[in-house]
Motif scaffolding. Structure first.
Motif, PDB file in Angstrom:
ATOM      1  N   PRO A 188      36.706  56.340  40.251  1.00 63.41           N
ATOM      2  CA  PRO A 188      37.095  54.926  40.239  1.00 63.41           C
ATOM      3  C   PRO A 188      38.440  54.669  39.554  1.00 63.41           C
ATOM      4  O   PRO A 188      39.176  53.764  39.966  1.00 63.41           O
ATOM      5  CB  PRO A 188      35.945  54.259  39.477  1.00 63.41           C
ATOM      6  N   TYR A 189      38.786  55.477  38.532  1.00 60.95           N
ATOM      7  CA  TYR A 189      40.116  55.325  37.932  1.00 60.95           C
ATOM      8  C   TYR A 189      41.193  55.579  38.978  1.00 60.95           C
ATOM      9  O   TYR A 189      42.198  54.861  39.051  1.00 60.95           O
ATOM     10  CB  TYR A 189      40.322  56.316  36.784  1.00 60.95           C
ATOM     11  N   LEU A 190      40.962  56.626  39.790  1.00 59.03           N
ATOM     12  CA  LEU A 190      41.925  56.952  40.833  1.00 59.03           C
ATOM     13  C   LEU A 190      42.025  55.814  41.840  1.00 59.03           C
ATOM     14  O   LEU A 190      43.120  55.491  42.321  1.00 59.03           O
ATOM     15  CB  LEU A 190      41.506  58.253  41.524  1.00 59.03           C
ATOM     16  N   TRP A 191      40.894  55.184  42.170  1.00 61.46           N
ATOM     17  CA  TRP A 191      40.915  54.058  43.116  1.00 61.46           C
ATOM     18  C   TRP A 191      41.774  52.924  42.567  1.00 61.46           C
ATOM     19  O   TRP A 191      42.599  52.342  43.290  1.00 61.46           O
ATOM     20  CB  TRP A 191      39.498  53.563  43.377  1.00 61.46           C
ATOM     21  N   VAL A 192      41.568  52.605  41.302  1.00 66.95           N
ATOM     22  CA  VAL A 192      42.350  51.524  40.677  1.00 66.95           C
ATOM     23  C   VAL A 192      43.836  51.880  40.663  1.00 66.95           C
ATOM     24  O   VAL A 192      44.692  51.043  40.960  1.00 66.95           O
ATOM     25  CB  VAL A 192      41.851  51.252  39.245  1.00 66.95           C
ATOM     26  N   LEU A 193      44.135  53.134  40.337  1.00 66.20           N
ATOM     27  CA  LEU A 193      45.532  53.555  40.283  1.00 66.20           C
ATOM     28  C   LEU A 193      46.197  53.430  41.644  1.00 66.20           C
ATOM     29  O   LEU A 193      47.294  52.873  41.774  1.00 66.20           O
ATOM     30  CB  LEU A 193      45.613  54.997  39.774  1.00 66.20           C
ATOM     31  N   ARG A 194      45.521  53.935  42.676  1.00 66.56           N
ATOM     32  CA  ARG A 194      46.122  53.934  44.013  1.00 66.56           C
ATOM     33  C   ARG A 194      46.188  52.548  44.638  1.00 66.56           C
ATOM     34  O   ARG A 194      47.185  52.199  45.291  1.00 66.56           O
ATOM     35  CB  ARG A 194      45.319  54.859  44.933  1.00 66.56           C
ATOM     36  N   ASN A 195      45.142  51.770  44.457  1.00 66.25           N
ATOM     37  CA  ASN A 195      45.024  50.518  45.200  1.00 66.25           C
ATOM     38  C   ASN A 195      45.508  49.287  44.449  1.00 66.25           C
ATOM     39  O   ASN A 195      45.906  48.312  45.082  1.00 66.25           O
ATOM     40  CB  ASN A 195      43.561  50.317  45.624  1.00 66.25           C
ATOM     41  N   ARG A 196      45.462  49.307  43.134  1.00 69.29           N
ATOM     42  CA  ARG A 196      45.866  48.126  42.379  1.00 69.29           C
ATOM     43  C   ARG A 196      47.155  48.335  41.579  1.00 69.29           C
ATOM     44  O   ARG A 196      47.983  47.426  41.484  1.00 69.29           O
ATOM     45  CB  ARG A 196      44.746  47.706  41.416  1.00 69.29           C
ATOM     46  N   LEU A 197      47.326  49.528  41.009  1.00 74.48           N
ATOM     47  CA  LEU A 197      48.482  49.756  40.134  1.00 74.48           C
ATOM     48  C   LEU A 197      49.688  50.331  40.876  1.00 74.48           C
ATOM     49  O   LEU A 197      50.829  49.938  40.610  1.00 74.48           O
ATOM     50  CB  LEU A 197      48.086  50.683  38.988  1.00 74.48           C
ATOM     51  N   GLN A 198      49.454  51.237  41.800  1.00 76.17           N
ATOM     52  CA  GLN A 198      50.581  51.861  42.505  1.00 76.17           C
ATOM     53  C   GLN A 198      51.499  50.848  43.185  1.00 76.17           C
ATOM     54  O   GLN A 198      52.727  50.976  43.081  1.00 76.17           O
ATOM     55  CB  GLN A 198      50.081  52.878  43.521  1.00 76.17           C
ATOM     56  N   ARG A 221      34.420  45.319  39.784  1.00 77.76           N
ATOM     57  CA  ARG A 221      35.476  45.169  38.787  1.00 77.76           C
ATOM     58  C   ARG A 221      36.891  45.250  39.338  1.00 77.76           C
ATOM     59  O   ARG A 221      37.816  44.732  38.708  1.00 77.76           O
ATOM     60  CB  ARG A 221      35.326  46.263  37.716  1.00 77.76           C
ATOM     61  N   ALA A 222      37.073  45.922  40.490  1.00 79.30           N
ATOM     62  CA  ALA A 222      38.441  46.222  40.907  1.00 79.30           C
ATOM     63  C   ALA A 222      38.864  45.624  42.239  1.00 79.30           C
ATOM     64  O   ALA A 222      40.055  45.576  42.539  1.00 79.30           O
ATOM     65  CB  ALA A 222      38.633  47.742  40.959  1.00 79.30           C
ATOM     66  N   TRP A 223      37.920  45.222  43.070  1.00 80.03           N
ATOM     67  CA  TRP A 223      38.283  44.673  44.375  1.00 80.03           C
ATOM     68  C   TRP A 223      39.029  43.349  44.265  1.00 80.03           C
ATOM     69  O   TRP A 223      38.826  42.567  43.330  1.00 80.03           O
ATOM     70  CB  TRP A 223      37.029  44.439  45.206  1.00 80.03           C
ATOM     71  N   GLU A 232      38.844  42.774  31.564  1.00 72.50           N
ATOM     72  CA  GLU A 232      38.459  43.494  32.774  1.00 72.50           C
ATOM     73  C   GLU A 232      39.702  44.000  33.508  1.00 72.50           C
ATOM     74  O   GLU A 232      40.835  43.747  33.083  1.00 72.50           O
ATOM     75  CB  GLU A 232      37.648  42.579  33.699  1.00 72.50           C
ATOM     76  N   VAL A 233      39.486  44.692  34.627  1.00 72.10           N
ATOM     77  CA  VAL A 233      40.590  45.187  35.439  1.00 72.10           C
ATOM     78  C   VAL A 233      41.569  44.069  35.769  1.00 72.10           C
ATOM     79  O   VAL A 233      42.795  44.231  35.648  1.00 72.10           O
ATOM     80  CB  VAL A 233      40.069  45.836  36.743  1.00 72.10           C
ATOM     81  N   GLU A 234      41.048  42.924  36.188  1.00 73.90           N
ATOM     82  CA  GLU A 234      41.920  41.821  36.602  1.00 73.90           C
ATOM     83  C   GLU A 234      42.851  41.375  35.494  1.00 73.90           C
ATOM     84  O   GLU A 234      44.004  41.007  35.745  1.00 73.90           O
ATOM     85  CB  GLU A 234      41.073  40.638  37.081  1.00 73.90           C
ATOM     86  N   ASP A 235      42.364  41.380  34.252  1.00 75.27           N
ATOM     87  CA  ASP A 235      43.204  40.979  33.121  1.00 75.27           C
ATOM     88  C   ASP A 235      44.337  41.976  32.914  1.00 75.27           C
ATOM     89  O   ASP A 235      45.487  41.598  32.676  1.00 75.27           O
ATOM     90  CB  ASP A 235      42.354  40.866  31.852  1.00 75.27           C
ATOM     91  N   GLY A 236      43.996  43.265  32.998  1.00 81.33           N
ATOM     92  CA  GLY A 236      45.023  44.285  32.855  1.00 81.33           C
ATOM     93  C   GLY A 236      46.036  44.243  33.981  1.00 81.33           C
ATOM     94  O   GLY A 236      47.248  44.362  33.753  1.00 81.33           O
ATOM     95  N   ILE A 237      45.555  44.073  35.215  1.00 79.18           N
ATOM     96  CA  ILE A 237      46.457  43.986  36.370  1.00 79.18           C
ATOM     97  C   ILE A 237      47.383  42.779  36.224  1.00 79.18           C
ATOM     98  O   ILE A 237      48.591  42.866  36.501  1.00 79.18           O
ATOM     99  CB  ILE A 237      45.657  43.878  37.679  1.00 79.18           C
ATOM    100  N   SER A 238      46.830  41.654  35.794  1.00 78.81           N
ATOM    101  CA  SER A 238      47.638  40.444  35.617  1.00 78.81           C
ATOM    102  C   SER A 238      48.738  40.668  34.583  1.00 78.81           C
ATOM    103  O   SER A 238      49.897  40.291  34.784  1.00 78.81           O
ATOM    104  CB  SER A 238      46.737  39.280  35.195  1.00 78.81           C
ATOM    105  N   ASP A 239      48.382  41.297  33.462  1.00 83.57           N
ATOM    106  CA  ASP A 239      49.384  41.585  32.428  1.00 83.57           C
ATOM    107  C   ASP A 239      50.455  42.527  32.957  1.00 83.57           C
ATOM    108  O   ASP A 239      51.651  42.339  32.712  1.00 83.57           O
ATOM    109  CB  ASP A 239      48.712  42.211  31.206  1.00 83.57           C
TER     110      ASP A 239
END
Length: 349
Positions: free
Chosen positions: A92-102, A146-148, A37-44
């Motif tokens: 939603p991809y943009l949300w993940v990029l801006r809020n979790r990955l950026q 998935r992303a919050w 999930e998103v969390e696994d990718g963010i953690s990596d």
């Protein structure tokens, strides 16, 4: 009074035992699957310093396997982290990029150096469906689910109260916590009752040829109808924002059109929905210098390489795809990016 409490405790324990036994039984009918999930990718991504960052729908799970093969082949010289956003859509991809990955991409050490100093490439996985608006303008439930983070959930509840939208956060965390439970897993898959009835009636648990043919036809018709909704303004604006972000960080960007199950693609769909979407993506990418890799119907994946949901690649297919892709269309992941890529400083927005 003591007897009453003992009786209540006994009833409660008995109920728990029955639920556990039932869960173990149903797990044999519908085995729960623990998915990335998103969390696994963010953690990596948080703990690693990869050369390539991949973002996309649940299909990005396949790119995680590509990353493992890339790591094996190059001994870690070239690395990849994939972040899958279940249920897709470009906004939603943009949300993940801006809020979790950026925040991670722009993070610096005490000397002002970027912590993700190796990051050179950005790959966005997409397909025609991502560019369509949500049916009836429904909210993107996959963002809270998935992303919050807990902070996102708390802030939303403080402002809006508990509602159907933000409850997705709690429900998905519960599913993740009990990921080994067939009963919890079935909340999102909705196959347990059907499979159980098939078993009780002596029917095969595997789908029959007739069922497979019906599902293939339904998918073909859905994709054919997709020509009416592709390239919505909101989704294409989000795609432009994603491309602008990659450019602002000087990341070499690739748009990857993900392979689809062959039997779901009719000739009409190939000539209309898929052709029109691919053309629009190439027209979008060309002036921006973005690479396009269209594997919609050109990969070696066969029907049997896809899961029963007709959408996702199975474990065997993922391994075969990873080897093939790095030998062919994704071979560039094994080489150094274009000169200058990834050298931009973080941009304050």
């Amino acid at each position: 009074m003591n007897y009453g409490w003992k009786q209540l405790t006994l009833v409660t324990l008995s109920a728990v035992v029955v639920i556990v036994i039932a869960d173990l039984f149903f797990a044999r009918i519908v085995p729960p699957v623990q998915m990335r999930e998103v969390e696994d990718g963010i953690s990596d991504f948080a703990r690693r310093n990869p050369e390539t960052l991949v973002l996309g729908s649940s299909h990005a799970r396949t790119l995680h396997v590509v990353g493992e093969e890339l790591q094996r082949r190059t001994g870690g010289e070239h690395s990849l982290v994939a972040v899958p956003m279940e249920n897709g859509k470009i906004e939603p991809y943009l949300w993940v990029l801006r809020n979790r990955l950026q925040p991670l991409i722009d993070e610096r050490d005490n000397n002002g150096r970027l912590l993700k100093s190796n990051l050179r490439r950005f790959v966005l996985i997409t397909e025609w469906w991502d560019s369509c608006p949500m049916d009836n303008n429904a909210p993107y439930w996959n963002i809270p689910a998935r992303a919050w983070t807990l902070t996102d959930f708390t802030v939303d509840v403080a402002g809006e109260g508990v509602n159907g939208f933000n409850r997705n956060y709690f429900q998905n965390r519960l599913r993740r916590l009990f990921s080994g439970s067939a009963l919890i897993y079935n909340r999102t898959q909705q196959t347990l009752v059907e499979r159980t009835m098939d078993m009780l009636r002596g029917r095969p648990l595997e789908p029959t040829d007739e069922v497979l043919e019906e599902k293939s036809l339904a998918w073909q018709q859905m994709i054919e109808k997709g020509v009416r909704c592709i390239n919505s303004d909101a989704q294409m604006r989000a795609l432009a924002d994603i491309a602008d972000f990659a450019q602002s960080r000087n990341l070499e960007m690739t748009l990857l059109l993900f392979p689809r199950k062959p039997s779901t693609l009719s000739e009409q769909a190939k000539q209309t929905t898929l052709a029109r979407f691919a053309r629009s993506i190439r027209e979008f990418a060309a002036p921006r210098g973005i690479r396009v890799v269209d594997l919609t119907s050109t990969s070696p994946l066969k029907d049997e390489d896809f899961m029963e949901d007709f959408d996702h690649v199975n474990a065997v297919g993922n391994r075969e795809f990873a080897i093939w892709a790095l030998d062919h269309d994704l071979a560039f992941l094994q080489t150094a990016p274009a000169s200058g890529a990834g050298m931009a400083t973080a941009v304050q927005e």
